[in-house]
Design a protein around this motif. Sequence first.
Motif, mmCIF file in Angstrom:
data_model
loop_
_atom_site.group_PDB
_atom_site.id
_atom_site.type_symbol
_atom_site.label_atom_id
_atom_site.label_comp_id
_atom_site.label_asym_id
_atom_site.label_seq_id
_atom_site.Cartn_x
_atom_site.Cartn_y
_atom_site.Cartn_z
ATOM 1 N N ASP A 86 0.786 -1.128 0.156
ATOM 2 C CA ASP A 86 -0.093 -0.006 -0.001
ATOM 3 C C ASP A 86 0.817 1.360 0.065
ATOM 4 O O ASP A 86 0.293 2.437 0.319
ATOM 5 C CB ASP A 86 -0.959 -0.224 1.350
ATOM 6 C CG ASP A 86 -0.273 -0.251 2.486
ATOM 7 O OD1 ASP A 86 1.090 -0.561 2.527
ATOM 8 O OD2 ASP A 86 -0.972 -0.584 3.418
ATOM 9 N N SER A 87 2.164 1.212 -0.641
ATOM 10 C CA SER A 87 2.988 2.372 -0.707
ATOM 11 C C SER A 87 3.270 3.067 0.408
ATOM 12 O O SER A 87 3.426 4.417 0.574
ATOM 13 C CB SER A 87 2.402 3.206 -1.932
ATOM 14 O OG SER A 87 2.199 2.689 -2.956
ATOM 15 N N ILE A 88 3.415 2.435 1.620
ATOM 16 C CA ILE A 88 4.126 3.013 2.753
ATOM 17 C C ILE A 88 5.427 3.426 2.869
ATOM 18 O O ILE A 88 6.229 2.700 2.027
ATOM 19 C CB ILE A 88 3.708 2.066 4.099
ATOM 20 C CG1 ILE A 88 2.497 1.798 4.358
ATOM 21 C CG2 ILE A 88 4.374 2.682 5.095
ATOM 22 C CD1 ILE A 88 2.132 0.957 5.407
ATOM 23 N N ASP A 89 5.552 4.499 3.101
ATOM 24 C CA ASP A 89 7.026 5.252 3.131
ATOM 25 C C ASP A 89 8.171 4.331 3.802
ATOM 26 O O ASP A 89 7.975 4.327 5.094
ATOM 27 C CB ASP A 89 7.068 6.670 3.314
ATOM 28 C CG ASP A 89 8.599 7.192 3.384
ATOM 29 O OD1 ASP A 89 9.691 6.520 3.207
ATOM 30 O OD2 ASP A 89 8.606 8.416 3.683
ATOM 31 N N LEU A 90 8.906 3.554 3.015
ATOM 32 C CA LEU A 90 9.916 2.334 3.806
ATOM 33 C C LEU A 90 10.886 3.159 4.886
ATOM 34 O O LEU A 90 10.895 2.614 5.907
ATOM 35 C CB LEU A 90 10.543 1.649 2.734
ATOM 36 C CG LEU A 90 11.445 0.490 3.415
ATOM 37 C CD1 LEU A 90 10.724 -0.458 3.981
ATOM 38 C CD2 LEU A 90 12.184 -0.138 2.320
ATOM 39 N N PRO A 91 11.617 4.246 4.554
ATOM 40 C CA PRO A 91 12.421 4.925 5.474
ATOM 41 C C PRO A 91 11.499 5.051 6.745
ATOM 42 O O PRO A 91 12.118 5.302 7.707
ATOM 43 C CB PRO A 91 12.838 5.931 4.594
ATOM 44 C CG PRO A 91 12.877 5.560 3.272
ATOM 45 C CD PRO A 91 11.683 4.778 3.257
ATOM 46 N N GLU A 92 10.329 5.956 6.620
ATOM 47 C CA GLU A 92 9.743 6.369 7.777
ATOM 48 C C GLU A 92 9.272 5.320 8.665
ATOM 49 O O GLU A 92 9.277 5.452 9.817
ATOM 50 C CB GLU A 92 8.518 7.137 7.099
ATOM 51 C CG GLU A 92 7.711 7.814 8.117
ATOM 52 C CD GLU A 92 8.765 8.845 9.034
ATOM 53 O OE1 GLU A 92 8.381 8.976 10.319
ATOM 54 O OE2 GLU A 92 9.325 9.674 8.537
ATOM 55 N N TYR A 93 8.935 3.959 7.802
ATOM 56 C CA TYR A 93 8.393 3.061 8.643
ATOM 57 C C TYR A 93 9.546 2.470 9.581
ATOM 58 O O TYR A 93 9.291 1.950 10.771
ATOM 59 C CB TYR A 93 7.882 1.946 7.403
ATOM 60 C CG TYR A 93 7.299 0.682 8.404
ATOM 61 C CD1 TYR A 93 5.878 0.655 8.936
ATOM 62 C CD2 TYR A 93 7.874 -0.323 8.552
ATOM 63 C CE1 TYR A 93 5.391 -0.256 9.398
ATOM 64 C CE2 TYR A 93 7.356 -1.465 9.105
ATOM 65 C CZ TYR A 93 6.078 -1.553 9.624
ATOM 66 O OH TYR A 93 5.282 -2.601 10.155
ATOM 67 N N ILE A 94 10.679 2.217 8.705
ATOM 68 C CA ILE A 94 11.841 1.718 9.594
ATOM 69 C C ILE A 94 12.175 2.899 10.894
ATOM 70 O O ILE A 94 12.366 2.235 11.772
ATOM 71 C CB ILE A 94 13.384 1.592 8.637
ATOM 72 C CG1 ILE A 94 12.839 0.450 7.525
ATOM 73 C CG2 ILE A 94 14.349 1.330 9.526
ATOM 74 C CD1 ILE A 94 12.538 -0.603 7.906
ATOM 75 N N ARG A 95 12.090 3.994 10.580
ATOM 76 C CA ARG A 95 12.327 5.045 11.641
ATOM 77 C C ARG A 95 11.470 4.783 12.780
ATOM 78 O O ARG A 95 11.994 5.049 13.911
ATOM 79 C CB ARG A 95 12.478 6.299 11.186
ATOM 80 C CG ARG A 95 13.642 6.631 10.333
ATOM 81 C CD ARG A 95 13.928 8.055 9.923
ATOM 82 N NE ARG A 95 14.685 8.325 8.717
ATOM 83 C CZ ARG A 95 14.418 8.214 7.439
ATOM 84 N NH1 ARG A 95 13.391 8.209 7.194
ATOM 85 N NH2 ARG A 95 15.616 8.183 6.532
ATOM 86 N N SER A 96 10.235 4.292 12.398
ATOM 87 C CA SER A 96 9.143 4.078 13.459
ATOM 88 C C SER A 96 9.638 2.952 14.183
ATOM 89 O O SER A 96 9.190 3.100 15.569
ATOM 90 C CB SER A 96 7.855 4.035 12.678
ATOM 91 O OG SER A 96 7.778 2.748 12.365
#
Length: 161
Positions: A77-87
């Motif tokens: 669903d096109s979640i921003d991968l870098p932002e997800y990893i940072r979370s």
Amino acid sequence: MIASMDLEKTVLKGLLQHPHKWAEVSVFLNGKDFFSDDSQVHLSIFKLIRNSLNNAESIDDTILVPRLEQLKVSFPDSIDLPEYIRSLVYHKITENIFMSSVKELKKFSARREIYRSARDVASYVKKVDPDIKYSEIIDKADEIYNKNIKEFEFTDEGPIN
């Protein structure tokens, strides 16, 4: 299917935030615990973290993001991968929550394997030769069911191998 993306995410957070617990969880946590019909993101993240920890390397978002991008990992669903990893790195969890989440995730894995084994037994008994002996049916059904289940052994403290 029987899975919990939230538990998987919490376990990944714990691995990144509490890498010193790896020796304790590595004996029973594996790639089969990360499941999704839609995405291999959590499994890919786990494998990269596992490889780093097994090699006594440090791992954080600045290392993990480029490695995942190199693998061309993406969310359906096109979640921003870098932002997800940072979370995963910056939304803190305690060691107790991490360890509890690992144990809960193993329960999901066990339930998934039990479901698959039961489905395989059902498939076998639907097609069984009507002339086969009763004892052979039982033995074969038992063999099919137990093939994958025997790797799961639990105590009140959690999974053991």
